[in-house]
Design a protein around this motif. Structure first.
Motif, PDB file in Angstrom:
ATOM      1  N   VAL A  12      62.716  24.153  -4.782  1.00 52.47           N
ATOM      2  CA  VAL A  12      63.208  23.343  -5.903  1.00 52.47           C
ATOM      3  C   VAL A  12      62.247  22.191  -6.179  1.00 52.47           C
ATOM      4  O   VAL A  12      61.795  21.510  -5.251  1.00 52.47           O
ATOM      5  CB  VAL A  12      64.616  22.784  -5.605  1.00 52.47           C
ATOM      6  N   LEU A  13      61.965  21.988  -7.460  1.00 54.90           N
ATOM      7  CA  LEU A  13      61.156  20.853  -7.899  1.00 54.90           C
ATOM      8  C   LEU A  13      61.924  20.102  -8.976  1.00 54.90           C
ATOM      9  O   LEU A  13      62.385  20.705  -9.952  1.00 54.90           O
ATOM     10  CB  LEU A  13      59.809  21.328  -8.451  1.00 54.90           C
ATOM     11  N   VAL A  14      62.077  18.791  -8.789  1.00 56.81           N
ATOM     12  CA  VAL A  14      62.830  17.964  -9.740  1.00 56.81           C
ATOM     13  C   VAL A  14      61.902  16.923 -10.355  1.00 56.81           C
ATOM     14  O   VAL A  14      61.197  16.208  -9.633  1.00 56.81           O
ATOM     15  CB  VAL A  14      64.007  17.238  -9.037  1.00 56.81           C
ATOM     16  N   SER A  15      61.910  16.844 -11.679  1.00 52.57           N
ATOM     17  CA  SER A  15      61.183  15.753 -12.340  1.00 52.57           C
ATOM     18  C   SER A  15      62.192  14.685 -12.755  1.00 52.57           C
ATOM     19  O   SER A  15      63.244  14.993 -13.304  1.00 52.57           O
ATOM     20  CB  SER A  15      60.411  16.258 -13.558  1.00 52.57           C
ATOM     21  N   GLU A  16      61.857  13.444 -12.446  1.00 50.33           N
ATOM     22  CA  GLU A  16      62.766  12.318 -12.683  1.00 50.33           C
ATOM     23  C   GLU A  16      61.922  11.066 -12.915  1.00 50.33           C
ATOM     24  O   GLU A  16      61.040  10.750 -12.105  1.00 50.33           O
ATOM     25  CB  GLU A  16      63.691  12.153 -11.478  1.00 50.33           C
ATOM     26  N   VAL A  60      59.677  16.449  -5.591  1.00 51.26           N
ATOM     27  CA  VAL A  60      59.948  15.632  -6.774  1.00 51.26           C
ATOM     28  C   VAL A  60      58.638  15.252  -7.457  1.00 51.26           C
ATOM     29  O   VAL A  60      57.571  15.252  -6.844  1.00 51.26           O
ATOM     30  CB  VAL A  60      60.738  14.356  -6.419  1.00 51.26           C
ATOM     31  N   THR A  61      58.750  14.949  -8.742  1.00 53.31           N
ATOM     32  CA  THR A  61      57.597  14.521  -9.520  1.00 53.31           C
ATOM     33  C   THR A  61      58.082  13.676 -10.683  1.00 53.31           C
ATOM     34  O   THR A  61      59.255  13.740 -11.059  1.00 53.31           O
ATOM     35  CB  THR A  61      56.799  15.733 -10.054  1.00 53.31           C
ATOM     36  N   SER A  62      57.184  12.910 -11.257  1.00 54.86           N
ATOM     37  CA  SER A  62      57.496  12.156 -12.467  1.00 54.86           C
ATOM     38  C   SER A  62      57.029  12.892 -13.715  1.00 54.86           C
ATOM     39  O   SER A  62      57.296  12.448 -14.832  1.00 54.86           O
ATOM     40  CB  SER A  62      56.828  10.772 -12.418  1.00 54.86           C
ATOM     41  N   ARG A  63      56.370  14.035 -13.529  1.00 48.93           N
ATOM     42  CA  ARG A  63      55.764  14.771 -14.640  1.00 48.93           C
ATOM     43  C   ARG A  63      56.597  16.001 -15.001  1.00 48.93           C
ATOM     44  O   ARG A  63      56.678  16.962 -14.241  1.00 48.93           O
ATOM     45  CB  ARG A  63      54.338  15.186 -14.288  1.00 48.93           C
ATOM     46  N   ASN A  64      57.220  15.974 -16.167  1.00 46.88           N
ATOM     47  CA  ASN A  64      58.006  17.115 -16.623  1.00 46.88           C
ATOM     48  C   ASN A  64      57.146  18.365 -16.753  1.00 46.88           C
ATOM     49  O   ASN A  64      57.579  19.474 -16.435  1.00 46.88           O
ATOM     50  CB  ASN A  64      58.652  16.803 -17.976  1.00 46.88           C
TER      51      ASN A  64
END
Length: 274
Positions: A32-36, A53-57
């Protein structure tokens, strides 16, 4: 990096879905990868659930098999530009992710226009999903395969029940089950206030109100009684319940709830046009 599920938006509903999917082992954290955009929320999701996690959609769109949109409708157009298939970062254009949107008011036609060849599914969960007691309506787009629809159903079954409706009914779903928890919360609060007005301590009145609503819902679900049948069973001639019901009818309780659903449906339609 092979990611089975990408979530765009790690807020209340995004986290609710994530927590249940991980807890029920439908997805492993490493899949799972979540952008937020909020750094503190990214840190919380990574620490609490072990997901990436990442900040990049765009990073999510480039690697995910399923792309779950859990953002506010007001930012859809800006986010969709980052996520569209022609962003140039996806290595295999033939393996485009199915897009599952939980955005109120954003139609399938708008989703399909934004994502080109990608199959899209519109869904409307409600806030009881945060405790696994939600209900979600889904409306698949015209290019969605049977297996893709089954994947989406499995995601939302992790947080409650799932029903399939036509696209034309999604605004009505938003007005009823999407907004409905707020109506029920007001009902419970008003019942408790009534108990306090009748002399009960606040804590007892709140407990009685909450348990009464919860128990009644469970009774209706398990017995499959029509609500009118249950009402008739509780209502004896010349008794206390019919006196209370008469007051509800005089106050327009029933019509007020109907109008609330219709007003929320109309607002959902307006959001979709905005």
């Amino acid at each position: 990096m092979a990611i089975k599920l990408g979530i765009v938006g790690g807020g209340v509903m995004g986290e609710a879905l994530l927590s249940r999917l991980i807890a029920q082992q439908l997805y492993r954290p490493e899949d799972v990868l979540v952008s937020e955009p909020q750094a503190h929320q990214r840190d919380l999701l990574a620490r609490k659930y072990g997901v990436q996690v990442t900040s990049r959609n765009r990073a999510v769109a480039a690697v995910s098999d399923i792309l779950l949109l859990a953002i506010k409708p007001q930012v859809f157009e800006a986010v969709a530009i980052e996520l569209a298939e022609d962003n140039g970062e996806r290595p295999d254009k033939e393996l485009l992710p199915v897009v599952v949107s939980i955005l109120a008011g954003v139609s399938l036609s708008k989703l399909e226009a934004a994502f080109g060849r990608q199959p899209v599914i519109r869904a409307m969960p409600n806030t009881p999903a945060t405790v696994g007691a939600g209900i979600t309506a889904i409306a698949p787009g015209k290019t969605v395969s049977k297996s893709q629809k089954e994947q989406a159903i499995a995601i939302f079954q992790a947080v409650g029940e799932v029903v399939e409706v036509s696209e034309s009914l999604m605004d009505a779903v938003t007005g009823l089950s999407g907004s409905g928890p707020a109506y029920v919360a007001i009902l419970i609060e008003a019942l408790a206030d009534g108990g306090v007005a009748a002399g009960l301590p606040r804590a007892i009145a709140s407990q009685l109100a909450l348990s009464t609503v919860l128990g009644t819902a469970q009774l209706l679900q398990q017995s499959e009684l029509h609500p009118a049948q249950l009402k008739d069973r509780v209502t004896s001639p010349g008794g206390t319940t019919i006196a209370g019901i008469a007051e509800l009818e005089r106050a327009g309780f029933r019509s007020a709830l109907i109008e609330a659903v219709l007003a929320a449906k109309e607002r959902s339609r307006q959001l979709g046009q905005g």
